[in-house]
Structures are given as structure tokens and as C-alpha cells.
Scaffold this motif. Sequence first.
Motif, PDB file in Angstrom:
ATOM      1  N   LYS A   1       4.479  -0.420  16.383  1.00  0.00           N
ATOM      2  CA  LYS A   1       5.514   0.087  17.290  1.00  0.00           C
ATOM      3  C   LYS A   1       6.622   0.809  16.532  1.00  0.00           C
ATOM      4  N   LEU A   2       6.996   0.285  15.375  1.00  0.00           N
ATOM      5  CA  LEU A   2       8.016   0.965  14.583  1.00  0.00           C
ATOM      6  C   LEU A   2       7.496   2.297  14.043  1.00  0.00           C
ATOM      7  N   SER A   3       6.242   2.321  13.643  1.00  0.00           N
ATOM      8  CA  SER A   3       5.675   3.573  13.140  1.00  0.00           C
ATOM      9  C   SER A   3       5.669   4.641  14.226  1.00  0.00           C
ATOM     10  N   ALA A   4       5.392   4.232  15.470  1.00  0.00           N
ATOM     11  CA  ALA A   4       5.425   5.177  16.587  1.00  0.00           C
ATOM     12  C   ALA A   4       6.829   5.699  16.835  1.00  0.00           C
ATOM     13  N   CYS A   5       7.817   4.965  16.316  1.00  0.00           N
ATOM     14  CA  CYS A   5       9.220   5.375  16.479  1.00  0.00           C
ATOM     15  C   CYS A   5       9.805   5.868  15.164  1.00  0.00           C
ATOM     16  N   HIS A   6       8.946   6.425  14.306  1.00  0.00           N
ATOM     17  CA  HIS A   6       9.356   7.061  13.051  1.00  0.00           C
ATOM     18  C   HIS A   6      10.020   6.101  12.062  1.00  0.00           C
ATOM     19  N   VAL A   7       9.512   4.881  11.997  1.00  0.00           N
ATOM     20  CA  VAL A   7       9.943   3.935  10.961  1.00  0.00           C
ATOM     21  C   VAL A   7       8.700   3.357  10.298  1.00  0.00           C
ATOM     22  N   ILE A   8       8.515   3.641   9.013  1.00  0.00           N
ATOM     23  CA  ILE A   8       7.445   3.009   8.232  1.00  0.00           C
ATOM     24  C   ILE A   8       8.071   1.776   7.593  1.00  0.00           C
TER      25      ILE A   8
ATOM     26  N   ASP B   1       6.734  -0.786   5.997  1.00  0.00           N
ATOM     27  CA  ASP B   1       6.169  -1.235   4.719  1.00  0.00           C
ATOM     28  C   ASP B   1       6.685  -0.341   3.596  1.00  0.00           C
ATOM     29  N   HIS B   2       7.500  -0.903   2.713  1.00  0.00           N
ATOM     30  CA  HIS B   2       8.082  -0.119   1.619  1.00  0.00           C
ATOM     31  C   HIS B   2       7.018   0.445   0.682  1.00  0.00           C
ATOM     32  N   ALA B   3       5.927  -0.320   0.456  1.00  0.00           N
ATOM     33  CA  ALA B   3       4.855   0.167  -0.426  1.00  0.00           C
ATOM     34  C   ALA B   3       4.176   1.392   0.179  1.00  0.00           C
ATOM     35  N   GLU B   4       4.026   1.412   1.502  1.00  0.00           N
ATOM     36  CA  GLU B   4       3.426   2.571   2.166  1.00  0.00           C
ATOM     37  C   GLU B   4       4.336   3.792   2.035  1.00  0.00           C
ATOM     38  N   ARG B   5       5.630   3.598   2.163  1.00  0.00           N
ATOM     39  CA  ARG B   5       6.557   4.729   1.989  1.00  0.00           C
ATOM     40  C   ARG B   5       6.511   5.260   0.559  1.00  0.00           C
ATOM     41  N   GLN B   6       6.432   4.361  -0.402  1.00  0.00           N
ATOM     42  CA  GLN B   6       6.353   4.791  -1.801  1.00  0.00           C
ATOM     43  C   GLN B   6       5.103   5.637  -2.048  1.00  0.00           C
ATOM     44  N   GLU B   7       3.979   5.199  -1.524  1.00  0.00           N
ATOM     45  CA  GLU B   7       2.739   5.948  -1.724  1.00  0.00           C
ATOM     46  C   GLU B   7       2.811   7.314  -1.044  1.00  0.00           C
ATOM     47  N   LEU B   8       3.417   7.362   0.121  1.00  0.00           N
ATOM     48  CA  LEU B   8       3.571   8.641   0.819  1.00  0.00           C
ATOM     49  C   LEU B   8       4.431   9.598  -0.004  1.00  0.00           C
ATOM     50  N   ILE B   9       5.524   9.100  -0.589  1.00  0.00           N
ATOM     51  CA  ILE B   9       6.407   9.962  -1.393  1.00  0.00           C
ATOM     52  C   ILE B   9       5.669  10.474  -2.624  1.00  0.00           C
ATOM     53  N   ARG B  10       4.919   9.587  -3.292  1.00  0.00           N
ATOM     54  CA  ARG B  10       4.154  10.022  -4.472  1.00  0.00           C
ATOM     55  C   ARG B  10       3.215  11.172  -4.113  1.00  0.00           C
ATOM     56  N   ASP B  11       2.429  10.967  -3.073  1.00  0.00           N
ATOM     57  CA  ASP B  11       1.405  11.953  -2.717  1.00  0.00           C
ATOM     58  C   ASP B  11       2.021  13.254  -2.218  1.00  0.00           C
ATOM     59  N   GLU B  12       2.980  13.162  -1.297  1.00  0.00           N
ATOM     60  CA  GLU B  12       3.521  14.376  -0.695  1.00  0.00           C
ATOM     61  C   GLU B  12       4.401  15.166  -1.667  1.00  0.00           C
TER      62      GLU B  12
ATOM     63  N   GLY C   1      13.590   3.487  -0.791  1.00  0.00           N
ATOM     64  CA  GLY C   1      14.653   2.598  -0.336  1.00  0.00           C
ATOM     65  C   GLY C   1      15.756   3.309   0.408  1.00  0.00           C
ATOM     66  N   LEU C   2      15.746   4.648   0.396  1.00  0.00           N
ATOM     67  CA  LEU C   2      16.772   5.430   1.081  1.00  0.00           C
ATOM     68  C   LEU C   2      16.287   6.004   2.405  1.00  0.00           C
ATOM     69  N   THR C   3      14.993   5.908   2.665  1.00  0.00           N
ATOM     70  CA  THR C   3      14.424   6.572   3.848  1.00  0.00           C
ATOM     71  C   THR C   3      13.532   5.617   4.633  1.00  0.00           C
ATOM     72  N   GLU C   4      13.480   5.828   5.965  1.00  0.00           N
ATOM     73  CA  GLU C   4      12.537   5.088   6.807  1.00  0.00           C
ATOM     74  C   GLU C   4      11.360   5.976   7.215  1.00  0.00           C
ATOM     75  N   TRP C   5      11.552   7.274   7.112  1.00  0.00           N
ATOM     76  CA  TRP C   5      10.491   8.228   7.467  1.00  0.00           C
ATOM     77  C   TRP C   5      10.544   9.359   6.424  1.00  0.00           C
ATOM     78  N   PRO C   6      10.052   9.105   5.210  1.00  0.00           N
ATOM     79  CA  PRO C   6      10.233  10.067   4.113  1.00  0.00           C
ATOM     80  C   PRO C   6       9.419  11.345   4.292  1.00  0.00           C
ATOM     81  N   VAL C   7      10.087  12.466   4.023  1.00  0.00           N
ATOM     82  CA  VAL C   7       9.433  13.778   4.099  1.00  0.00           C
ATOM     83  C   VAL C   7       9.826  14.575   2.840  1.00  0.00           C
ATOM     84  N   PRO C   8       8.985  14.579   1.791  1.00  0.00           N
ATOM     85  CA  PRO C   8       9.303  15.352   0.583  1.00  0.00           C
ATOM     86  C   PRO C   8       9.266  16.857   0.853  1.00  0.00           C
ATOM     87  N   LEU C   9      10.256  17.573   0.326  1.00  0.00           N
ATOM     88  CA  LEU C   9      10.383  19.019   0.514  1.00  0.00           C
ATOM     89  C   LEU C   9      10.696  19.680  -0.818  1.00  0.00           C
TER      90      LEU C   9
END
Length: 768
Positions: A204-211, A213-224, A248-256
Motif C-alpha cells: 500500500k505504501l509503494s502504491a502511494c510512492h513510498v518504498i 524497505d531501505h535496502a530496496e531504495r539503496q539498490e534502486l539508487i545504485r542501479d538508476e 535515507g533522504l528519500t522515500e521515492w528516489p529518482v536519480p537524475l
Amino acid sequence: MTDFLLELRCEEIPARMQAGARADLEKLFRKEMGAAGVVLGQVTVWSTPRRLALIANGLAETTEAVSEETKGPATTAPQQALEGFLRKTGLTKDQLEVRDLKGKDTYFAVIEKPGRAVRDVLAEAIPAIVRAFPWPKSQRWGAASISTESLRWVRPLSGIVAILGEDLVECEVGGIRSGYATKGHRFHAPGDITIGGADDYAAKLSACHVIVDHAERQELIRDEARNAAAAAGLTLVEDEGLVIENAGLTEWPVPLLGRFDEAFLEVPPEVIQLTARVNQKYFVCENAAGKLANAFVCTANIDAVDGGEGIVAGNRKVLAARLSDARFFWEQDKKTALSVHAEKLGRITFHERLGTVADKVERVAKLARWLVEEGIVKGADADQAELAARLCKADLVTEMVGEFPELQGLMGGYYARAEGLPDAVADAIRDHYKPVGQGDEVPTAPVTVAVSLADKLDTLAGFFSIEERPTGSKDPFALRRAALAIIRLILENKLRVNLENVIVEAGFRQPFARQIDPTIAANRTFAQLSRFMRMGADAAVQFYQVARKGADTAAVEQAQKNTEKLYNFSAQILDFFADRLKVQQREAGVRHDLIDAVFALGGEDNLVRLLARVHALQAFVATEDGANLLAGYKRAANILRKEDWKADAIEPTGDEDPLENVDDPDMMHVYAVAREAREQLSHEPEPAEKALIDALDAAEPRAADAVAAEDFAAAMSALAMLRAPIDAFFDEVTVNDADSGKRYSRLALLARFRVAVHNVADFSRIEG
């Protein structure tokens, strides 16, 4: 069995505190549940900037009944003691049990506690966890904050979700009641979200733009972040610390990816990377040639409708301002020569009892030159070593290092190169702090080695001279790290260093040593110093009086006291090095008892030679010959100890090696005793005796020659010659013979065997 969800929501939690908070939440939860008898299965803890979440799987609906026992007074204790125990437990005397405890009848209270609903346990535990939470920094808020008893949290606590299965765990903390509702992303989903339980929480949180799981956010930042750089034909400079911080600073990280003005690349790349990292939390990129590119990757916290163009533009503007400052510092610092910067070091106190940084630099410069001129550091130019040492701390007063202390040393190297100083000098300034940690590279350039070694030796000598030594876990001046760095510099560069000499040399330059007469100091050698210090205070004073041709006794005694201090703290530093070496080698897989076996020989402070002996010994004792020789040695040593054999009659005394030549008086005594005993025999030595004598005659000179040549493998091989003869000796010869002549001769032979082994290592220190 059912699952439990707990979410504690608040304003932004600092990224640096989140890992500790996750660990603390799990620890406190397990403590509360354990105390209540709740059996736990898997516990998962997540964090975002705005929430801590815990999911405990497989909880029972009720706790098991528990029996609590409390020890009371002895039955013979005064009546008041028994009455106090009854009040404490709430029981009557008839309800107590009497048990024998160490021969004394003692009262025990046994209280049976029935099982409880786990939901009730959780309702009590949640407020306890919140109030006991050990945030590094916390605050009070609202009207209640006028009281010191009000709730404290890292940021104002705004919501609690506590659901067991599908049922709400009702509780209240600081006026905040638990519920089913939480919040989604601050911008994408700011309204309330109703959570059904642990099963649908993350979805439910993911559907509302909150990931969540901190480990999942870290992996997303690495890859993107990698993908964003690759899309521009660049390579991301990996930075795991920055990955964790951005997560730790973002709930919905988007690398640019963004670009900055290429003109900023005139600034050293480390400055650009540090500016981007520390001030803005940006990654940097490299081009195909491995050079820093004019690109950065920032991490947004939203899916922007314009694809992030506005976010990148804003971040580019902020970064440009930071880089402009860095370029200004760079250009301003270059206008002043490092030698002029160094003149300002006299304003900085290194330590109130060790003088200024300028004083330290003076000591390091002279010591670095001495290390080169004495041939300890080979291949270095003494003038370059001294120059590099005089300039190595100059960047401490520059604008750039004032802004970024992490760049000390590094910037000095850049300024030296820009000034046109030799590369060897610039490199030594840049790298003289190395190695800093266990994984840091060790300098190998001769000038750098001389300056780095001198700097760390001066630090050790200085702080030991003022009795600021590490104690227990406290090491405020990082002296353990300095000692390990010196050991690594010596070993990896294979420096043939007499540690006593260099420690004393560094000690002579410390402030207290100024009262040691300069004439004597100029003509000193450590051997001379050691000799007269060992003769005692009177002899030392006499030494000074002769050297100074009748100077007044008070001045001579003061000089003697300072020399004695130098001798004493130098010995303490040597012991400190020995301890650090043992720790380092144990971590490298070398047995501690083998290190002790070589250290116990004494007089060995050439680390390269010492470790060569240790490694050869470790290889030897792992063989069958080594193991059997060790067993034979221990048997011989036990016999000699039981017979109260006087070791000082046959073993090394003083600093001399009794096996150095056949004319040595100690060894002559051993052989004389053996010959005298044999002359009393009514017959020739038994074959096993003769075989051991012959083996010793052959092995002793071979081992001594091998040790002198530092061929320790050959020395061990020579000892291996003794393995079969000593085994046969114990099998075939009766040491404690009724004939006193035979007995004395055989004990002397065992003593000779022990001395031969000790010439290579002290086998009494070896376990097994």
C-alpha cells in the motif's frame, strides 16, 4: 499464529541516525517481548526519512504461563528480613518454599503467572519502547514540552500504527493514539492511507510512492544512478556511503544526471568530488579516459512532471555556487608559496606540552633527513626529504583545507606541484599521512617513506615522553594507529631498522630532551646510552661530569634525569610496538605463541628479520619433525626444571650469544661440566648419548651460521637434525641414573640441547 505491524511516524529522521534506529527498535522490541514470555520468530525493521516500521511474524495469541522464582533470606535470618521479603513478594510465609542452598535452608518465593493476551502485552510494550528509545539527539515539542517529563523523540512524533493480525493494538504515547491510518509520500500521496495489517503494509505504501524497505531504495539508487551515467556515455564513481545517505533522504528516489560548467574542471578532481558529495550529496562521473567529467547525479524525491529538468537546473545552480567557492580557494592559495604558508604553523598548537605544529615540523624534517643519511631509507635524496617534511603540514593554513579538512596533505601535494617543486617532494607531501587505516595503501616512494616514517615516529615519541599513552579502549591521539602504520611502512618496504635507535633519535628531538647536553647528544650512540644507563644513576652523572669537564652537579643531574626518561620511555615504546605487532600478525594468521617465542629471545627489534624468523618457525612446527622436536624440548625442559638445574650456569647471559664461537665462557662451562662428568664414568657414553652429542656438534654451528645469515629456514632444518637423536636419547638412556656422574653428565647434555634450541627460538613459549 499471526503477524504484528508497528509504524512510528514523525518528521524527517536524519539519514545518519536511521541504521542505529533500526537496530535499537528491534533490540527494544525483543527485550520487551522476552520479558513478557512472548516467543518471537522473524523480525524485520525498515526505515524511511519519515517512519520506522517493524514487522514480527508468527506471534501466538497468548503468552505461555511462566513461573518466577525469587530467593529470600535464610530460615535463620532475623524476623524483620522475612517480613520485608513477604511484603516484597506479596505472599504469606505458608506460601514460601524452603530449599537447601549451600548447606543452608533458604526461603524461595515461587509465583506462577498465567498466560496473557499478546495484544495486551504489545499495548504495554509500545509506550515503553517509545519512551526508552536512545536517539543520539532528541527533542520535546508542543505545550507539553514545558515539562521535562514530556515525550522526547528525534523529531515530533505524529502517528502510530499498531496492528496484530487485523486487530488494532490500542495504546497511547504522549497524547498520540494508535490507529490504522498512515501517510504516503508528502507530495504524491499526502492523504491518509488505511493499513489492513502487516501483509499489505509495504504494497500500500509503494502504491502511494513510498518504498518503505531501505535496502530496496539503496539498490534502486545504485542501479538508476549507473544507468543515468551510462546513458550519457559516462561511468558513475561508486560511493556506497552516498548510496546509503541518499536512501535515507528519500522515500521515492529518482536519480537524475546533470552537467556543470566544464571550466570548473581546472580545480583538482578530489575537490570537485568532495564539494559535490559533502555539500550536495551528489555522485560524480568519469569519462571514457577515466578523468572526472563535468557531470553529476543527484537523487530527487519525486517523479517530476517535466522529467526532472527543473530539479536538475536547480541543483546545477547550487553546485555552481559551491564550485565557484572551491575555485576561488584554489586560485587564492596558489598565490602564496607553501614555504610562506608554513610560516603560519607557529600559530597552531600541536599540543601544549609538545609545542606548535611548526615545532613538530622542525623535528620531523631533521628526523627525515637522519633516516636518509643513516641509510635506513635507501634511494631517497636527503635534501628532498627534509624539504618535503618542512612543507608537509603547510596546507593546514590554506583556505581550501580550512573548508575541507579531509583534503589535508592532498592539497599540499597539488600546491607543491603547481609551485614547480620536484615530483618526489609533492608526492611525499600528498602521501605522508599514509597509511591511515588498515586498508589504506602503504607509500613506497623513498622520500615519502622517510617523511611518513619520521612524522609517525615523532608523534609516538612525543606523546610517550609526556606520558599520554593509550589506556584500555582509549587512544585519543591515535597512537595505536601510528604504531601499526610504522610497522606496515617497515615491513612492506623491507626497511632494515633498529627500532631502538630510531625511537631514541626521535626522542632526542622532543622538548624535554633540550636539557640533555648538546655536546653529548651530538656524539651519542644508543649503545653508549644503554651502557651508562644500565650502570645506574651515579655512573650516569659521572659520565656527564666527565663529558662536560666538571660542569655543576645540578645541571649534570638534570641532564641525567632527562636521559633516564628518554631511556625509559623508549623501552615502553618498544613494548608498545611488540604488542601492536602481535595483534597485526594474529590477524594475518600467525600464531601468537610463535611470536612470543621469538620476542622472548630479546634484542631483536629488526621487524623484517624478526618476522622472517617467526614465519620459518610457524612452517617448522607444522611439520612432523617440528612437532616431535617440540615434544622432546618440553620433556627436556621438564626434567631440568624438576632437577632444579641452574639455568644461569649454561644459558645466555648479558647481550652475548653463547653459541657465537667455541671460546664463549658460558658454553665452555657447559662443555667442561659434561667432560668432567664423563671422566667420572666407568665406561664410554651410551650410543644414544654419543649420537645426541654428535648431532649437537653438527647442528649448533649450522644453526648459528644460518641465523647469522638470516636463513631461518636453514636454521630450522639444522634443528630438525636433533629430532631423531633426542627421541632416541629419551627411549634408551636413563637420565636420573644412580651413578651421580652419569646423571650430572646427562643433565648437562639436556641443558646443552635446550640452549641449542633457544638460539633459534624460545620453544618454552610454544603451545602444544
